[in-house]
Enzyme design. Structure first.
Site, short mmCIF file in Angstrom:
data_model
loop_
_atom_site.label_atom_id
_atom_site.label_comp_id
_atom_site.label_asym_id
_atom_site.label_seq_id
_atom_site.Cartn_x
_atom_site.Cartn_y
_atom_site.Cartn_z
N ASN A 162 0.73 -1.32 0.04
CA ASN A 162 0.03 0.01 -0.02
C ASN A 162 0.86 1.29 -0.03
OD1 ASN A 162 -2.67 -1.12 0.38
ND2 ASN A 162 -1.71 -2.01 2.23
N TYR A 163 2.11 1.30 0.29
CA TYR A 163 2.68 2.46 0.52
C TYR A 163 3.99 2.47 -0.30
CZ TYR A 163 0.05 3.51 4.45
OH TYR A 163 -1.06 3.71 5.31
#
Length: 960
Positions: free
Chosen positions: A899-900
């Site tokens: 997600n990052y």
DNA sequence: CGGGGTACTTAGAACTTTCCAT
DNA sequence: ATGGAAAGTTCTAAGTACCCCG
């Protein structure tokens, strides 16, 4: 639900209704009223409660930590250290400094780790001392314990912990345990007060009474109403059981009201101070000299109305809060169909959509799923090579089979009985089903939690027949063990399935995927993420969730809204049923949705991560983060200036932003009180940070300790700049635990400001940005061109870990951790012995060789020597993996990876260093990041020029 | 301006499959 | 083969952000 009406307070309908849920059990009377009347209080009280909980929890985890330390080196400790390091890195200057250093750091890592560890240990000790002190008379409630159990798997240890604490204060304990929150509340408050005193002994202590009076005279609108509210509460409370207890500590809330008012209103003082140069920027100099309280007043005064703490403004409104729940309650009237409201909008879009259907290129319609069912050989839709649509619509054609409903309940065989009060008892189907939900969880810690049990019982009784309801009144008399055993056995059987059975099952599953798992969107077949409707069960909240244990009802087709093209093959509802609604809204990406009854939230069926819709969004997210890189220096400059602002709200905003940037904290939206008490940056409360002028040789240390998303604890000690520190002192001044640290800030305000600084900027972009940037920097730093691939991968994982630490991505230590660690340890010891033995033998042989020198001996010696080498290697390997394991004990790498971290960084890294992409991304991840794998070249750099994201962003206007 | 609703991302736990040592 | 750990997958809760309305 009509019973509820009895309890509604005048003018408080919404609450009454919402509250009805939990109360809905029965014709409750006094009990219910009690609930209700407490309601206003709830917020505060819950907070109090939760705070305590936190503390307890933390306490225990500190202990855990200590324990760990003693046992072996550092899971936590090193991570804290890393965390700090990484975090500091994120402020610009520090960043560059750090870069220079981090090579050294690498080498020194171990030493540092050790010393850090020690520091931490000290800290922890200190802390726990403190805690002990503070809470000498504090109860460790049942709940806390359970929570602990959840978080810290280590049951044995925990048990002993618990026992210890129980010994200390067992009596009190027991009481509090049983009589949930209310009775202990007063005491808690008091303790808080005391604690507070201890902690900030310096901070002014006003006399509550005077101020209260003053307070009343003043009557600022907002405060007034808030105050009223409190009074109301107070009065109502008096009718309650715990009158005295409640009354006593009550001054607190008033106090804090007063404080706020005071800051705003005490004119004379203000004026005096006002003349002060505060208006000028250079305030900070004075910051040190002027008593904070003065300063604050001045500032506040100037800022006037909008400088009022938001909470005050808000508070007035808090009453109607529980409206949401209303809906939730409504659950029961599932069948009301709403007319298609949004139709109008959609019609237009529709037109376009129709045309598109035929464009479908490679892919066939889902109608023929069997042909195309297999996931693999599907041609890839290279959407990233197409031009993006700019109309904000998500699709023009959408066709799917609808969601897969949960399987019907299968009744228990007749020999599996439920027992009540020792007697077997027949249950109606629904009652039995719900009993089964509970029975399945019997060996889960949830079932030992009071809240869980209470909620369960309440909801369970709702589904009972009147007769059953009459009989089954006490959960303690319920014996689910046979049902439990039945399900356990079923599980066993499932595990022991033969190959054939497994295969058959697998095929069945695949068939379902083929049928329901795909949709056709604008002519392309795409996987759906979650095509299954969530089955009924008991709600399992995370952390100390007030709704845990409630019954999550079965979702029926009549609850489900379908979203698809009008001209597509509209999914058929299961026979005998109909959908709640079928609509065609191309402005959203979901295919179906329904409202879940426990929290009243909408659940959506959406495409999976590898789909265009998700991928595009993901890409865009990283482009936004890269765009931030172009502006971040300016933004940082800005917020540093803002630390000196004369306006409180601006200072708060600036400090919060600093945290978000430096520590990658989440934004911290407000939450309802019917959710677990967790916070993010904007919602931090006074008790979540502790200020140390000096700690462990560092200046201006802020100690964070709070529960974040998913009730994951965030603990960090950060050395901040002096101005930040001074500001924090200011923010904390005259506030109690439980008050907002940033009382003039919320996420909307922050995001609005951010958007002004850069188009499209929000708080969460900083998290993405700093995470990806950290990866890029760490990779550049850690990777050695001539390392073998495994070493490179280790470097990659280390970089990944740095990010996970930055983002505080944790996991519960694997259940088997201690065990497997122990066995590893054992292996290592064995290995060591072997090595030693081998060494002995070796040297003996060597001697032999020297003295006699026979060929045989020589050969034997050589052989032994080689064996020794091998053993040594193995030992090293073991040691390495032990370290790795320890470091990863509570760190989850997956979340950040997924997600990052801009996948192009990883892809570029792989290409640059000749590492196969499979070493970094598994199959699913490769699918998700296909776009990145295809487009990133070896020289991609996250901090390079971003691409244009969207038409709107094209104008790179956003500069001053 | 706040409150509530909606849509979508992010998150860890639980479960399942695969892998590896024995 | 077996069983235990690791890797991968599924599940759904819990966040963020933004919109709309009165």
């Amino acid at each position: 639900m009509s019973e509820m009406d009895d309890f509604s307070l005048p003018g408080d309908g919404t609450e009454a209704i919402s509250n009805g849920i939990p109360n809905g059990i029965s014709n409750g009377t006094s009990e219910h009223r009690e609930h209700k009347e407490h309601k206003h209080k709830h917020k505060d009280r819950d907070r109090e409660k939760d705070r305590h909980r936190d503390k307890d929890r933390h306490k225990s985890s500190h202990k855990d930590k200590d324990r760990d330390k003693d046992r072996h080196s550092s899971g936590h400790k090193s991570s804290h250290k890393d965390k700090e390091r990484d975090k500091e890195r994120s402020s610009d200057k520090e960043r560059s400094k750090d870069k220079v250093q981090s090579d050294k750091d690498k080498h020194k890592e171990k030493d540092r780790e050790r010393s850090e560890k020690e520091k931490h240990r000290d800290k922890d000790k200190e802390r726990s001392e403190k805690d002990k002190h503070r809470e000498k008379d504090k109860e460790r409630s049942e709940k806390d314990k359970h929570r602990d159990r959840d978080k810290h798997r280590d049951k044995d240890k925990e048990r002993s912990e618990r026992e210890k604490s129980r010994d200390k204060d067992k009596d009190r304990h027991r009481d509090d345990k049983k009589h949930s929150s209310s009775s202990s509340n007063g005491e808690k408050k008091e303790r808080d007060k005391e604690r507070d005193k201890d902690r900030h002994s310096t901070s002014s202590h006003r006399s509550p009474h005077k101020e209260k009076d003053r307070d009343r005279d003043r009557h600022k609108d907002k405060e007034k109403s808030r105050d009223k509210e409190k009074e109301k509460v107070k009065i109502e409370v008096k009718t309650e059981v715990n009158v005295e207890i409640e009354n006593e500590p009550d001054p607190i809330p008033h106090k804090d009201l007063v404080i706020k008012e005071e800051t705003i209103e005490s004119e004379e003082e203000d004026k005096l101070v006002i003349n002060e140069p505060i208006k000028e920027e250079p305030v900070e100099e004075e910051d040190d000299d002027i008593p904070l309280s003065h300063r604050k007043r001045i500032k506040d005064e100037e800022e006037d109305d909008d400088e009022k703490p938001l909470a005050i403004r808000k508070k007035v409104k808090t009453e109607p809060k529980e409206k949401k729940r209303k809906k939730v309650k409504e659950e029961d009237d599932e069948d009301d169909f709403k007319p298609e409201k949004k139709k109008v909008k959609k019609e237009k879009k529709e037109k376009k959509a129709r045309g598109a259907k035929l464009n479908s290129s490679q892919d066939s319609l889902p109608e023929s799923p069997s042909k195309k069912g297999k996931k693999e050989d599907e041609p890839v839709w290279k959407w990233w090579e197409e031009t993006k649509r700019d109309d904000g619509l998500k699709w023009t054609f959408l066709e799917h089979k609808g969601p897969l409903m949960a399987e019907a309940y299968v009744r228990l065989p007749s020999h599996v009985k439920f027992y009540y009060n020792g007697e077997p008892m027949e249950l109606s189907e629904e009652t039995e089903e719900v009993a089964g939900f509970y029975a399945r969880m019997l060996d889960h810690a949830y079932t030992t939690k009071e809240v869980f049990n209470t909620n369960f019982m309440r909801d369970w009784r709702k589904v009972m027949t009147p007769k059953e309801k009459e009989i089954i009144t006490d959960l303690k008399k319920c014996d689910f063990r046979r049902i439990h055993a039945f399900y356990v056995q079923q599980n066993e059987e499932r595990k022991n399935r033969t190959k054939e059975e497994r295969k058959a099952l697998k095929e069945k599953n695949e068939a379902l995927i083929v049928e329901y798992g795909w949709c056709n969107i604008d002519g392309h077949r795409q996987r759906i993420g979650n095509f299954k409707i969530e089955p009924p069960g008991l709600f399992r909240g995370r952390g100390e969730h007030p709704k845990q244990g409630m019954l999550k009802k079965r979702t029926m087709p009549e609850d489900v809204i379908i979203n698809c093209s009008k001209d597509s093959a509209i999914p058929k509802p299961p026979s005998g049923h109909k959908w709640k609604e079928v609509r065609a809204d191309p402005s959203v990406t979901w295919l179906a949705c329904w409202v879940e009854n426990v929290q009243g939230q909408t659940k959506y069926v959406m495409l999976n991560a590898a789909s265009k819709l998700k991928g595009e969004k993901d890409w865009q997210k990283y482009e936004m983060a890269r765009k931030l890189h172009q502006h971040v220096d300016r933004i940082r400059e800005q917020y540093r200036l803002d630390w000196k602002s004369k306006e409180m709200r601006i200072r708060q905003r600036a400090v919060a932003l600093y945290f978000i940037d430096k520590l990658a904290l989440r934004a911290g939206n407000e939450k309802d009180e019917d959710q677990a008490d967790t916070v993010g940056c904007c919602s931090l409360r006074v008790e979540h940070i502790t200020l140390h002028e000096e700690k462990n040789g560092k200046e201006y240390v802020v100690e964070f300790d709070f529960l974040g998303k998913d009730s994951i604890r965030y603990y960090n000690e950060v050395s901040v700049e002096r101005r930040v520190f001074k500001n924090l002192q200011l923010f904390k001044e005259n506030k109690e635990d439980g008050n907002d640290l940033f009382d003039r800030l919320n996420t909307q305000i922050l995001n609005k400001h951010l958007n002004e600084l850069m188009d499209g900027l929000t708080a969460k972009v900083f998290r993405t940005y700093n995470a990806s940037r950290t990866l890029q920097e760490q990779l550049d730093l850690l990777t050695n061109d001539d390392d073998p691939i495994p070493a490179k991968i280790l470097s990659y994982n280390r970089a990944n870990r740095a990010v996970a630490i930055l983002c505080n991505h944790q996991r519960a230590a694997p259940k088997t951790f201690d065990k497997s660690m122990a066995s590893l340890q054992k292996k290592m010891e064995d290995k060591k012995e072997q090595v030693e033995e081998a060494m002995k033998e070796c040297s003996q042989l060597k001697k032999a060789v020297k003295s006699f020198g026979s060929q045989k001996d020589k050969a034997a010696y050589e052989k032994k020597k080689k064996a020794l080498e091998r053993l040594k290697e193995q030992l090293e390997k073991l040691e390495l993996s032990a370290t790795d394991k320890e470091e990863n004990k509570t760190i989850a790498l997956g979340t950040s990876k997924l997600n990052y971290l801009d996948p192009r960084i990883s892809v570029a890294w792989c290409k640059k260093y000749g590492v196969p992409i499979e070493k970094v991304y598994n199959k699913t991840q490769r699918q998700k990041f296909q776009w990145a794998i295809e487009m990133a070249t070896a020289d991609y750099n996250f901090m390079g020029e971003p691409m244009n994201i969207k038409p709107e962003d094209e104008e790179e206007e956003e500069d001053e």
